[in-house]
Design a protein around this motif. Sequence first.
Motif, PDB file in Angstrom:
ATOM      1  N   PRO A  33     -19.776   1.756 -31.256  1.00 41.26           N
ATOM      2  CA  PRO A  33     -20.371   0.171 -32.892  1.00 41.26           C
ATOM      3  C   PRO A  33     -19.502  -0.399 -32.868  1.00 41.26           C
ATOM      4  O   PRO A  33     -18.847  -0.154 -33.026  1.00 41.26           O
ATOM      5  CB  PRO A  33     -21.545   1.217 -33.166  1.00 41.26           C
ATOM      6  N   GLY A  34     -19.496  -1.675 -32.153  1.00 35.57           N
ATOM      7  CA  GLY A  34     -18.255  -3.205 -32.621  1.00 35.57           C
ATOM      8  C   GLY A  34     -17.857  -3.255 -31.360  1.00 35.57           C
ATOM      9  O   GLY A  34     -17.123  -4.318 -31.309  1.00 35.57           O
ATOM     10  N   ASP A  35     -17.252  -2.115 -30.547  1.00 34.02           N
ATOM     11  CA  ASP A  35     -16.864  -2.611 -30.008  1.00 34.02           C
ATOM     12  C   ASP A  35     -16.919  -2.907 -28.193  1.00 34.02           C
ATOM     13  O   ASP A  35     -15.939  -2.965 -26.745  1.00 34.02           O
ATOM     14  CB  ASP A  35     -16.044  -0.688 -29.507  1.00 34.02           C
ATOM     15  N   GLU A  36     -18.623  -3.337 -27.790  1.00 36.39           N
ATOM     16  CA  GLU A  36     -18.456  -3.497 -26.344  1.00 36.39           C
ATOM     17  C   GLU A  36     -17.912  -4.228 -25.931  1.00 36.39           C
ATOM     18  O   GLU A  36     -18.214  -4.457 -24.893  1.00 36.39           O
ATOM     19  CB  GLU A  36     -20.181  -3.496 -26.701  1.00 36.39           C
ATOM     20  N   TYR A  37     -17.420  -5.347 -26.688  1.00 41.85           N
ATOM     21  CA  TYR A  37     -17.081  -7.225 -26.249  1.00 41.85           C
ATOM     22  C   TYR A  37     -15.445  -6.360 -25.954  1.00 41.85           C
ATOM     23  O   TYR A  37     -14.470  -7.716 -25.848  1.00 41.85           O
ATOM     24  CB  TYR A  37     -17.903  -7.885 -26.730  1.00 41.85           C
ATOM     25  N   GLY A  38     -14.962  -5.646 -26.887  1.00 37.61           N
ATOM     26  CA  GLY A  38     -13.700  -5.664 -27.545  1.00 37.61           C
ATOM     27  C   GLY A  38     -13.016  -5.358 -25.528  1.00 37.61           C
ATOM     28  O   GLY A  38     -13.571  -5.153 -24.960  1.00 37.61           O
ATOM     29  N   THR A  39     -11.116  -5.962 -25.647  1.00 33.68           N
ATOM     30  CA  THR A  39     -10.748  -5.623 -24.868  1.00 33.68           C
ATOM     31  C   THR A  39      -9.541  -5.009 -24.697  1.00 33.68           C
ATOM     32  O   THR A  39      -9.427  -4.357 -26.047  1.00 33.68           O
ATOM     33  CB  THR A  39      -9.482  -7.217 -24.148  1.00 33.68           C
ATOM     34  N   SER A  40      -9.612  -3.813 -24.036  1.00 32.60           N
ATOM     35  CA  SER A  40      -8.394  -2.771 -24.216  1.00 32.60           C
ATOM     36  C   SER A  40      -7.909  -2.217 -21.905  1.00 32.60           C
ATOM     37  O   SER A  40      -8.003  -3.398 -21.658  1.00 32.60           O
ATOM     38  CB  SER A  40      -9.523  -1.409 -24.401  1.00 32.60           C
ATOM     39  N   PHE A  41      -7.475  -0.990 -22.510  1.00 35.79           N
ATOM     40  CA  PHE A  41      -7.108  -0.845 -20.994  1.00 35.79           C
ATOM     41  C   PHE A  41      -8.393  -0.625 -20.088  1.00 35.79           C
ATOM     42  O   PHE A  41      -9.101  -0.979 -20.047  1.00 35.79           O
ATOM     43  CB  PHE A  41      -6.720   0.534 -20.948  1.00 35.79           C
ATOM     44  N   LEU A  42      -7.792  -0.608 -18.516  1.00 37.34           N
ATOM     45  CA  LEU A  42      -9.498  -0.390 -17.754  1.00 37.34           C
ATOM     46  C   LEU A  42      -9.762   1.155 -17.282  1.00 37.34           C
ATOM     47  O   LEU A  42      -9.109   1.744 -17.342  1.00 37.34           O
ATOM     48  CB  LEU A  42      -8.967  -0.932 -15.911  1.00 37.34           C
ATOM     49  N   LYS A  43     -10.970   1.217 -18.429  1.00 32.36           N
ATOM     50  CA  LYS A  43     -11.447   2.334 -18.510  1.00 32.36           C
ATOM     51  C   LYS A  43     -11.394   2.979 -16.886  1.00 32.36           C
ATOM     52  O   LYS A  43     -12.204   4.433 -17.085  1.00 32.36           O
ATOM     53  CB  LYS A  43     -12.234   3.036 -18.959  1.00 32.36           C
ATOM     54  N   HIS A  44     -12.339   2.545 -15.900  1.00 29.01           N
ATOM     55  CA  HIS A  44     -13.262   2.535 -14.350  1.00 29.01           C
ATOM     56  C   HIS A  44     -12.060   3.544 -14.238  1.00 29.01           C
ATOM     57  O   HIS A  44     -11.862   2.572 -13.064  1.00 29.01           O
ATOM     58  CB  HIS A  44     -13.818   1.771 -14.531  1.00 29.01           C
ATOM     59  N   GLU A  45     -10.880   4.319 -13.558  1.00 32.77           N
ATOM     60  CA  GLU A  45      -9.824   4.502 -13.073  1.00 32.77           C
ATOM     61  C   GLU A  45      -9.659   6.115 -12.302  1.00 32.77           C
ATOM     62  O   GLU A  45     -10.999   6.824 -12.675  1.00 32.77           O
ATOM     63  CB  GLU A  45      -9.043   4.540 -14.344  1.00 32.77           C
ATOM     64  N   PHE A  46      -9.863   5.768 -10.861  1.00 38.79           N
ATOM     65  CA  PHE A  46     -10.232   7.002 -10.025  1.00 38.79           C
ATOM     66  C   PHE A  46      -8.906   6.698  -9.437  1.00 38.79           C
ATOM     67  O   PHE A  46      -8.260   6.074  -8.613  1.00 38.79           O
ATOM     68  CB  PHE A  46     -10.985   6.027  -8.885  1.00 38.79           C
ATOM     69  N   PHE A  47      -8.036   8.454  -9.431  1.00 35.54           N
ATOM     70  CA  PHE A  47      -7.306   8.894  -8.811  1.00 35.54           C
ATOM     71  C   PHE A  47      -7.686   9.642  -7.136  1.00 35.54           C
ATOM     72  O   PHE A  47      -8.909  10.085  -6.987  1.00 35.54           O
ATOM     73  CB  PHE A  47      -6.747   9.723  -9.548  1.00 35.54           C
ATOM     74  N   PHE A  48      -6.961   8.375  -5.981  1.00 37.86           N
ATOM     75  CA  PHE A  48      -6.941   9.854  -4.516  1.00 37.86           C
ATOM     76  C   PHE A  48      -5.736  10.018  -4.206  1.00 37.86           C
ATOM     77  O   PHE A  48      -4.787  10.150  -4.637  1.00 37.86           O
ATOM     78  CB  PHE A  48      -7.130   7.994  -3.256  1.00 37.86           C
ATOM     79  N   GLU A  49      -5.988  10.840  -2.936  1.00 36.93           N
ATOM     80  CA  GLU A  49      -4.488  11.386  -2.512  1.00 36.93           C
ATOM     81  C   GLU A  49      -4.610  11.563  -1.171  1.00 36.93           C
ATOM     82  O   GLU A  49      -6.001  11.716  -0.281  1.00 36.93           O
ATOM     83  CB  GLU A  49      -3.400  12.947  -3.241  1.00 36.93           C
ATOM     84  N   GLN A  50      -3.469  11.217  -0.182  1.00 37.61           N
ATOM     85  CA  GLN A  50      -3.740  11.790   1.245  1.00 37.61           C
ATOM     86  C   GLN A  50      -2.144  12.278   0.974  1.00 37.61           C
ATOM     87  O   GLN A  50      -1.427  12.471   0.741  1.00 37.61           O
ATOM     88  CB  GLN A  50      -3.702  10.677   1.793  1.00 37.61           C
ATOM     89  N   LEU A  51      -2.128  13.366   2.578  1.00 33.99           N
ATOM     90  CA  LEU A  51      -1.205  14.203   2.237  1.00 33.99           C
ATOM     91  C   LEU A  51      -0.470  13.508   3.531  1.00 33.99           C
ATOM     92  O   LEU A  51      -1.240  13.108   4.288  1.00 33.99           O
ATOM     93  CB  LEU A  51      -1.364  15.652   2.608  1.00 33.99           C
ATOM     94  N   SER A  52       0.167  13.739   3.811  1.00 33.88           N
ATOM     95  CA  SER A  52       1.267  13.110   5.250  1.00 33.88           C
ATOM     96  C   SER A  52       2.499  13.709   5.594  1.00 33.88           C
ATOM     97  O   SER A  52       3.167  14.048   4.457  1.00 33.88           O
ATOM     98  CB  SER A  52       1.487  10.946   5.107  1.00 33.88           C
TER      99      SER A  52
END
Length: 88
Positions: free
Chosen positions: A69-88
């Motif tokens: 509560p109270g942090d809804e509009y604060g700036t910080s790290f990018l929180k929607h992080e997705f990791f993908f992989e491929q094998l070559s």
Amino acid sequence: MSLRQQVLVLYLASSALDSPVVGWSRYDGTGESQPTTGDSDSPPYPDGVAALRDGWRLIQAAQLLPPHPGDEYGTSFLKHEFFFEQLS
């Protein structure tokens, strides 16, 4: 030759996999390219679904944590992080 892992980290505008990419990093375990970050003008994919369609495997999705509560509009790290992989 043995398989080598490539990792793609996409930061999306929201927790939805089809939301726009706002930042990214790519790491190539094959040694064919150097690590890249989102300094270029356009991301490698417009969203996470496009990466899946191109053969990247999703290995980790963003953890959904509500803001304090109270942090809804604060700036910080990018929180929607997705990791993908491929094998070559």
